[in-house]
Enzyme design. Sequence first.
Site, PDB file in Angstrom:
ATOM      1  N   SER A  39       5.816  -0.068   0.688  1.00 39.47           N
ATOM      2  CA  SER A  39       5.397  -0.403  -0.666  1.00 39.47           C
ATOM      3  C   SER A  39       4.153  -1.261  -0.548  1.00 39.47           C
ATOM      4  O   SER A  39       3.953  -1.963   0.452  1.00 39.47           O
ATOM      5  CB  SER A  39       6.498  -1.173  -1.408  1.00 39.47           C
ATOM      6  N   ARG A  40       3.308  -1.209  -1.586  1.00 40.45           N
ATOM      7  CA  ARG A  40       2.136  -2.091  -1.583  1.00 40.45           C
ATOM      8  C   ARG A  40       2.558  -3.557  -1.626  1.00 40.45           C
ATOM      9  O   ARG A  40       1.791  -4.448  -1.246  1.00 40.45           O
ATOM     10  CB  ARG A  40       1.251  -1.773  -2.784  1.00 40.45           C
ATOM     11  N   HIS A  82      -0.215  12.420  -4.463  1.00 44.47           N
ATOM     12  CA  HIS A  82       0.630  13.253  -3.606  1.00 44.47           C
ATOM     13  C   HIS A  82      -0.160  14.010  -2.542  1.00 44.47           C
ATOM     14  O   HIS A  82       0.184  13.979  -1.353  1.00 44.47           O
ATOM     15  CB  HIS A  82       1.426  14.250  -4.454  1.00 44.47           C
ATOM     16  N   LYS A 100       8.116  16.390  -6.484  1.00 45.23           N
ATOM     17  CA  LYS A 100       7.443  17.349  -7.362  1.00 45.23           C
ATOM     18  C   LYS A 100       6.717  16.594  -8.482  1.00 45.23           C
ATOM     19  O   LYS A 100       7.150  15.512  -8.877  1.00 45.23           O
ATOM     20  CB  LYS A 100       8.432  18.379  -7.912  1.00 45.23           C
ATOM     21  N   ARG A 168       1.784   2.650 -18.818  1.00 45.68           N
ATOM     22  CA  ARG A 168       2.115   3.092 -17.455  1.00 45.68           C
ATOM     23  C   ARG A 168       1.748   4.547 -17.232  1.00 45.68           C
ATOM     24  O   ARG A 168       1.772   5.026 -16.098  1.00 45.68           O
ATOM     25  CB  ARG A 168       3.583   2.850 -17.147  1.00 45.68           C
TER      26      ARG A 168
END
Length: 338
Positions: A39-40, A82, A100, A168
């Site tokens: 994770s960042r 992705h 997906k 978001r």
Amino acid sequence: MTTHGAEVNWAVIGTGFISQSIADDLRLTPGARRQAVCSRDPDRARAFAADRGFAVAHGSVAALLDDSTVDAVYIATPHSTHAAIAIAALEAGKHVLIEKPMAVSAEQGRQIARAAAATGLFAMEAMWMRFNPAYRDLVAAARSGAIGEVRSVRASFGLPFGPADSTRWTEERASSTLLDQGIYPVTLALDVLGRPSRIRATGRVRDDGVDLTVHATFEYEDHRFAQLSASMVEYIEPTASASGSDGWMTVPAPFWAADEFTTRVGSIARALTEQHRTHHERRGNGYVPMLEAVTLAIAEHRTEHPTHSLADSIATLEVLDAVRHSLSSPTARPKETR
């Protein structure tokens, strides 16, 4: 990079809801070892690793891809990332399973396929619905003539995940109900009816290009059709059905994760009063059949899985591109009347 005996060391990129579900189902998957997460936010990665039994936590994608103990990665990041992460992972010697949609366009999908071919590593889009035993039985029954000649498909995935003005969702992240929810109804239509000859789509699209609701009709030369809907801001009954010359099959909500379906066939009186239920036990959160199949494929040094090949994913992305093109046409968006 080599797999470690009969086991595959898995890493998860991202720590959101999907990553949590995948991590829990990896625990139930034979041959899968929970090796690393990134994770960042390093603190979030460490907390995720501790909560879900991963051996190592990384604070960046680069650090994870440099980890020689990792065999395969599950990519659960925003849509727009992705393809780039998948290609970087393949070039770093990691097998990839990509949430997906695998990419945001067919061309990006082809880029991933080329990278997989060049490296000789496993790559697949995580279309877990196609590994769902109930879904597999439904498609097999439709193709075998259980309801006669299949004439139409209806499928929807509409749930209010947030308000229309949610910050978001952004064009930069490739936020899209078509890509996120719509891919399931589209996949069902393609699996049962094949590729359409015409696509008509309308929907609700924000000024920044984020599509919130999509309604699409797939038309075929012999008058077969599919009616498909998706939304991330409103309910559209998340069920599905396939209808044929001898009857119909219905999948309850949520159809993409259902463990059963019902079949009605015969005379009108019989079809309206009798039904046959097909049921399978659910394993974990529903991802176990896919994770088990992919883990075994990687352990056997295969580069694809026949249940959902890269060509399948690219073909679906081509149809999604066509839906998006229809949606963006000047006549696609309904005009308000007063």
